[in-house]
Design an enzyme around this catalytic site. Structure first.
Site, mmCIF file in Angstrom:
data_model
loop_
_atom_site.group_PDB
_atom_site.id
_atom_site.type_symbol
_atom_site.label_atom_id
_atom_site.label_comp_id
_atom_site.label_asym_id
_atom_site.label_seq_id
_atom_site.Cartn_x
_atom_site.Cartn_y
_atom_site.Cartn_z
ATOM 1 N N GLU A 117 0.833 -1.197 0.000
ATOM 2 C CA GLU A 117 0.000 0.000 0.000
ATOM 3 C C GLU A 117 0.873 1.253 0.000
ATOM 4 O O GLU A 117 1.822 1.314 0.766
ATOM 5 C CB GLU A 117 -0.912 0.048 1.233
ATOM 6 C CG GLU A 117 -1.985 1.108 1.077
ATOM 7 C CD GLU A 117 -2.902 1.248 2.299
ATOM 8 O OE1 GLU A 117 -2.468 0.882 3.402
ATOM 9 O OE2 GLU A 117 -4.025 1.729 2.130
ATOM 10 N N GLY A 147 3.676 1.947 10.797
ATOM 11 C CA GLY A 147 3.434 1.338 12.105
ATOM 12 C C GLY A 147 3.019 -0.105 11.915
ATOM 13 O O GLY A 147 3.474 -1.008 12.602
ATOM 14 N N ALA A 148 2.152 -0.319 10.934
ATOM 15 C CA ALA A 148 1.669 -1.659 10.622
ATOM 16 C C ALA A 148 0.913 -1.607 9.305
ATOM 17 O O ALA A 148 0.601 -0.527 8.811
ATOM 18 C CB ALA A 148 0.743 -2.160 11.727
ATOM 19 N N MET A 149 0.624 -2.779 8.740
ATOM 20 C CA MET A 149 -0.106 -2.833 7.466
ATOM 21 C C MET A 149 -1.102 -3.969 7.510
ATOM 22 O O MET A 149 -0.762 -5.098 7.857
ATOM 23 C CB MET A 149 0.907 -2.999 6.323
ATOM 24 C CG MET A 149 0.284 -3.197 4.958
ATOM 25 S SD MET A 149 -0.682 -1.737 4.440
ATOM 26 C CE MET A 149 -1.947 -2.545 3.460
ATOM 27 N N HIS A 199 -6.432 -1.084 15.372
ATOM 28 C CA HIS A 199 -6.551 -0.365 14.095
ATOM 29 C C HIS A 199 -6.508 -1.353 12.918
ATOM 30 O O HIS A 199 -7.354 -1.330 12.037
ATOM 31 C CB HIS A 199 -5.408 0.647 14.009
ATOM 32 C CG HIS A 199 -5.396 1.468 12.760
ATOM 33 N ND1 HIS A 199 -5.869 2.754 12.712
ATOM 34 C CD2 HIS A 199 -4.967 1.185 11.504
ATOM 35 C CE1 HIS A 199 -5.726 3.229 11.487
ATOM 36 N NE2 HIS A 199 -5.185 2.286 10.720
ATOM 37 N N GLU A 200 -5.521 -2.231 12.938
ATOM 38 C CA GLU A 200 -5.345 -3.148 11.800
ATOM 39 C C GLU A 200 -6.469 -4.170 11.728
ATOM 40 O O GLU A 200 -6.886 -4.567 10.641
ATOM 41 C CB GLU A 200 -3.985 -3.854 11.873
ATOM 42 C CG GLU A 200 -2.778 -2.921 11.922
ATOM 43 C CD GLU A 200 -2.782 -1.859 10.842
ATOM 44 O OE1 GLU A 200 -3.270 -2.130 9.727
ATOM 45 O OE2 GLU A 200 -2.311 -0.730 11.123
ATOM 46 N N HIS A 250 -9.442 -2.718 10.086
ATOM 47 C CA HIS A 250 -9.268 -2.677 8.629
ATOM 48 C C HIS A 250 -9.728 -3.966 7.949
ATOM 49 O O HIS A 250 -10.033 -3.958 6.761
ATOM 50 C CB HIS A 250 -7.786 -2.508 8.292
ATOM 51 C CG HIS A 250 -7.348 -1.082 8.162
ATOM 52 N ND1 HIS A 250 -8.049 -0.149 7.444
ATOM 53 C CD2 HIS A 250 -6.247 -0.435 8.630
ATOM 54 C CE1 HIS A 250 -7.397 1.014 7.487
ATOM 55 N NE2 HIS A 250 -6.305 0.867 8.203
ATOM 56 N N GLU A 264 -9.018 4.727 6.533
ATOM 57 C CA GLU A 264 -8.171 5.129 7.653
ATOM 58 C C GLU A 264 -8.922 5.850 8.763
ATOM 59 O O GLU A 264 -8.646 5.644 9.942
ATOM 60 C CB GLU A 264 -6.995 5.974 7.151
ATOM 61 C CG GLU A 264 -6.074 5.241 6.176
ATOM 62 C CD GLU A 264 -5.495 3.970 6.759
ATOM 63 O OE1 GLU A 264 -5.602 3.745 7.980
ATOM 64 O OE2 GLU A 264 -4.933 3.158 5.981
HETATM 65 ZN ZN LIG Z 1 -4.719 2.111 8.691
#
Ligand SMILES: [Zn+2]
Length: 1025
Positions: A289, A422-424, A457-458, A461, A480
């Site tokens: 991404e 931070g993360a995906m 958060h992830e 998603h 987001e």
């Molecule tokens: Zn995100």
């Protein structure tokens, strides 16, 4: 994706006593080859320059600005070399970044004339190519073929015309299924790939156009027959031209290729780390991404081209491989290699595809039908349990909340040693930084708060982003903003002890600050170029997006928000949406006769937010809204004023308020929908005071008339608990913003702050410290040492006794830890209240006990920063940094190392973090941020950024959040004309390699605001502080 910014509340280090260099430093030539570590000896190579960087005692502002000659003052300040590299900026597309060196020979007049003519000709052709179709960068509007355009196509690598003229792919061909086989070679750092794409031709066409970047394509077949492929590198597109129209139907396209494993942080990239035995280990991982799937396999790399994927990975036996789906089979190949095959994926966007080949080990647990696993390098296997437990609890929460079970049978969370974001949220294979996933035995609840946040958060998603995806990057906030909102909401429910409420309040304040700039943008913004796509990953998409969702949820009643969300997910699962689709789903469930769509469009389509002014006469309250722009006032530029007025917008504000008779419980809240410029609210009874924007749940700020402010301040002086702590924090935040915009004087700010001596709660105190810290840093960086010293006294006077009363012991509640770490970091940085002595003592005890004596994790950074100020302490910390296997501890150590005032050490850290030796390059933005907090190094850091711009943008894409962070850290504390000019010149010199970034406008605007604030308030501060 979770961006990874440095924390919001950087507190100043006092430079008053130390601001005069103990030894005047020679200017170091940053362009020279760096000294290799160590710095402790005299063998560090320095290039003395004829000019001194700063003359002892001479601050920038000792120069008379009127007489100031930019060149000479810059030279005086050692900045004459600032644009040295600008001549070498390449002018190629930011995609290609071809290097060419510009000759320094002076051209003859004839050459110049010919050159100008050629340039005009080329520019005209480019204009024709770009603008004649009138829709080059849009998807809509190009349906009719333009016969005059048939011959104007870009030229492909082979010299033939490339049959497509837009950045977005044509919609006529759609990928149905990808079979991808990859063999990464972790010795040579290359990989071989083959992809077989089943495509659906939707409309008859002579071309298939897709994305591909940095690959050597060896063979392409279409329906088994070899075909010729054209490539247009600037747009990362390849095309196959057919002599006849392809009829509607399905076809198979095969592409074989080889490529390098990337050295940056996107695409299919290589990463390495050193294990506890000192052995270097390598791995390959992905980060696609937003636009990097095309670097790993040729594909239709836009979020709306959802497809199924079947992936095979070849690896050596010592490695494991992971991908989005569970492994279904492993086959032994010759040469001792093995091939893993993964199950066919759900329908998803290319940016969510992921795979890893590494020596990781994991632990697992089951939630419903899903096997949840957490993976890390073997040395850190005892740091994964917290993440596993947390992920399981949150997965259960989301399954229930969304009434839609996570659809895959497995969910892996993997800590990657080298990772930029931070993360995906890759579907089924979420990748993290080690800091955001691993929790050591002595990590505090604040460390856990970070890890929990990122996991929440992830996981959100997996529904918002993965299951339902925005159609195009203009609506990135749907991914987001929603994931950010859900992260706070889910943690407040599942882990209330983590005090995410205060954290979310800070996030809203941060979003307001950024959105008050003219350089901000609407939540939903038109984006076309890759840089613009990268730039969408900013505070507006994440934090403003989350804030307006909170405001909406607080306005809707009876769980309508959740009902609407469930309906939206049910309706659009596995497909793509736009903002409007979400508002429609929410409108349908709203019983209040509220058009969610009409209301929310005013928040997503306009940039910025409203300032509501409240004027009261008895029971009659006049409410006025206007666009709150920090730079709107005092502008002498009539044109600018006109533009601002003509673009001023009206918001539909669900305005909330409380009064003195009932002000703290939620039941006190009253709502007034302000849709017009002005409205009158009639109160049923006489009240002493009114406070608008209850708990700061709305995304706007409020200004009261003189009487209104006075009554609120008097009430707080009498008893702080008449308002909730969020309301108190919001008053502080709003009055500082109003002062910055010039609507109130700094005297008014100090009036409100008088109540702070009675304050004990985290949210208002940390907000006050943050705001005062910012002003301190501006004064400090302008060498206004006298005022900075008075600001120190002011802080000591107002917060000193609270600082002294803080404990240095282990663990207390998250809220208490947040407060004490802010207070003590400030106290130690200002060198007041004996803080440094206490910190030094703690560090010595810790070091002597070989770390068996614990420093509370929330105080570690403060303690380390104090220790880092001596050569001995700094050396010890460097050693700890090199050998620590706890990433959170490591980052705190790095921030401390970067807080040194020894210029030689600062230069060394800058160089080592950019070249990735000793310090990982992923930490470069953090290093810049940490150095720029201090007087000693911030100019060096800025010079370093300028000198190394090309290297930096090879590591971090132009426009990315890393670049945004670097630029703001380096420039946001400038407040003089000299710095403004210099900053403008530098960014202008970048041409296509960065000058167009929105963050550049933001930086320039911030400097101008700082200048204006200083102009207005310096004299006032002399009087009032
Ligand atoms: Zn995100």
């Amino acid at each position: 994706m979770e961006t990874f910014e440095s924390e919001r509340a950087p507190l100043p280090r006092n430079m008053i006593e130390n601001s005069m260099f103990e030894e005047e430093p020679d200017v170091v030539d940053l362009a020279k080859e760096s000294p290799s570590y160590p710095i402790d000896s005299d063998d560090a190579v320095y290039e003395p320059r004829s000019s001194r960087l700063l003359v002892r005692g001479l601050g920038e502002n000792d120069l008379d600005e009127d007489e100031e000659d930019y060149e000479s003052s810059a030279r005086l300040l050692g900045m004459s070399f600032m644009n040295r590299s600008s001549n070498q900026r390449n002018v190629a597309s930011s995609y290609t970044r071809q290097q060419y060196s510009e000759s320094c020979l002076k051209p003859s007049t004839k050459t110049t004339v010919v050159g100008v003519l050629i340039l005009v000709l080329v520019a005209s052709m480019i204009m024709v190519i770009y603008f004649l179709p009138g829709c080059t960068f849009t998807r809509k509007g190009c349906k009719k073929s333009n016969s005059t355009m048939d011959s104007i196509y870009p030229i492909s690598t082979s010299g033939e015309p490339f049959p497509w003229t837009e950045l977005r792919l044509p919609p006529s061909v759609y990928p149905v299924h990808y079979n991808i086989s990859l063999h990464p070679n972790l010795t040579l750092m290359t990989f071989q790939g083959s992809v077989s794409i089943l495509v659906q031709v939707l409309n008859e066409t002579k071309n298939i156009v897709l994305h591909s970047s940095d690959m050597n394509i060896s063979k392409v077949t279409f329906e088994g027959k070899e075909v010729h492929v054209l490539e247009y590198k600037p747009w990362q597109q390849i095309a196959i031209k057919f002599p006849e129209d392809l009829k509607k139907g399905q076809y198979v396209l095969n592409i074989n290729y080889t490529a390098q494993l990337s050295n940056s942080y996107d695409g299919f990239y290589n990463s390495s780390y050193v294990d506890t035995n000192g052995t270097k280990r390598v791995l390959a991982a992905t980060q696609f991404e937003p636009l990097a799937a095309r670097k790993a396999f040729p594909c239709f790399d836009e979020p709306a081209f959802k497809s199924n994927f079947t992936i095979k990975l070849t690896r050596e036996r010592k490695y494991i491989s992971l991908s989005n789906m569970p492994k279904v089979k492993t086959t032994d190949l010759k040469n001792g290699l093995q091939e893993d095959e993964f199950g066919k994926s759900v329908k998803m966007s290319t940016y969510l595809v992921a795979f890893i080949v590494a020596e990781f080990i994991g632990v697992s647990n089951n939630v419903s039908k899903t096997k949840v696993s957490v993976y890390a390098v073997p040395d850190k296997k005892d740091q994964v349990q917290y993440a596993l437990d947390t992920a399981c609890k949150l997965l259960e929460f989301y399954n229930t909340f969304f009434e839609y079970d996570y659809p895959l049978s497995k969910l892996d969370l993997v800590a990657i040693p080298d990772f930029l974001a931070g993360a995906m949220e890759n579907w089924g294979l979420i990748t993290f930084r080690e800091t955001t996933l691993l929790v050591g035995s002595n990590s505090s609840s604040i460390d856990k708060q970070l890890v929990t946040s990122v996991i929440a958060h992830e996981l959100a998603h997996q529904w918002f982003g993965n299951l339902v995806t925005m159609r195009w990057w203009n609506d990135l906030w749907l991914n987001e903003g929603f994931a950010t909102y859900m992260q706070y909401m889910s943690i407040e429910t599942v882990f209330p002890e983590l005090d995410m409420d205060t954290e979310f309040l800070n996030v809203r304040f941060k979003a307001l600050t950024k959105d008050a700039l003219n350089s901000s943008h609407p939540v939903s913004t038109v984006v076309s170029t890759p840089e613009q796509v990268e730039e969408m990953f900013d505070s507006v998409s994440y934090e403003k997006g989350a804030s307006i969702l909170l405001m909406l949820n607080a306005t809707l009643t009876d769980g309508e928000f959740r009902k609407g969300v469930i309906e939206y997910l049910q309706k659009y699962n596995l497909s793509n949406t736009e903002s409007e689709y979400l508002w429609d789903s929410l409108s349908q469930v709203s019983k209040q006769n509220l058009s969610v769509s009409k209301m929310m469009n005013t928040w997503t389509v306009h940039k910025g937010f409203p300032l509501v002014t409240v004027e009261r006469k008895g029971t009659q309250v006049t409410l006025t809204q206007e666009h709150f722009l920090l730079n709107a006032e005092n502008s002498t530029d009539d044109r600018l004023q006109y533009i601002i007025r003509s673009h001023s917008s009206l918001w539909h504000i669900p305005l909330t308020y409380v009064n003195d008779s009932c002000s703290v419980p939620s039941s006190c809240k009253q709502v007034f929908h302000l849709k017009d410029k002005t409205a009158t609210l009639n109160l049923p009874d006489q009240v002493k005071w009114l406070k608008f924007n209850f708990r700061s749940d709305g995304f706007y700020i409020v200004h009261y008339d003189e009487e209104g402010w006075k009554n609120l301040i008097d009430a707080l002086k009498g008893d702080v608990t008449v308002l909730s702590c969020k309301d108190r924090a919001a008053l502080i935040n709003n009055i500082f913003a109003l002062s910055r915009s010039g609507k109130v004087s700094f005297r008014d700010v100090l009036n409100l702050m008088e109540y702070i001596r009675n304050e004990t709660q985290t949210a208002p105190l940390t907000e006050a410290l943050f705001q005062l810290g910012q002003i301190f840093r501006l004064l400090d960086k302008r060498s206004e040492f006298n005022l900075a010293s008075r600001m120190t006294s002011y802080i000591d006077d107002h917060f000193g006794s609270l600082m002294e009363s803080q404990s240095w012991d282990l663990e207390s509640s998250v809220s208490e830890m947040t407060l004490r770490s802010a207070l003590l970091e400030m106290a130690c940085s200002l060198n007041i209240r004996n803080c440094s002595t206490q910190a030094k003592h703690l560090f010595d005890q810790w070091f002597i006990s070989n770390k068996t004596f614990q420093i509370p994790s929330d105080l570690m950074r403060t303690v380390f920063k104090v220790a880092a100020q001596t050569d001995e302490g700094w050396g010890k910390l460097l050693d700890i940094y090199k050998h620590s296997i706890n990433d959170q501890e490591k980052r705190k150590t790095l921030e401390a190392l970067a807080s040194t005032q020894d210029i030689r050490k600062i230069i060394w850290i800058l160089q080592r973090s950019l070249d990735g030796s000793v310090i990982q390059t992923q930490e470069f933005p953090l290093v810049i941020n940490a150095i720029c907090k201090n007087f000693a190094g911030y100019l060096y850091a800025w010079d370093f950024v300028k000198e190394n711009w090309d290297k930096i943008t090879q590591k971090f894409p132009v426009g990315s959040f890393a670049i945004q962070s670097i630029i703001m850290s380096a420039t946001s504390q400038f407040s003089t004309k000299t710095r403004l000019t210099e900053t403008q010149n530098f960014f202008t010199s970048l041409g296509t390699n960065g000058s167009q970034m929105r963050i550049v406008q933001e930086a320039i605007e911030t400097i101008k605001l700082n200048m204006r604030w200083m102009e207005k308030n310096l004299n006032a501060l002399q009087k009032w502080l």
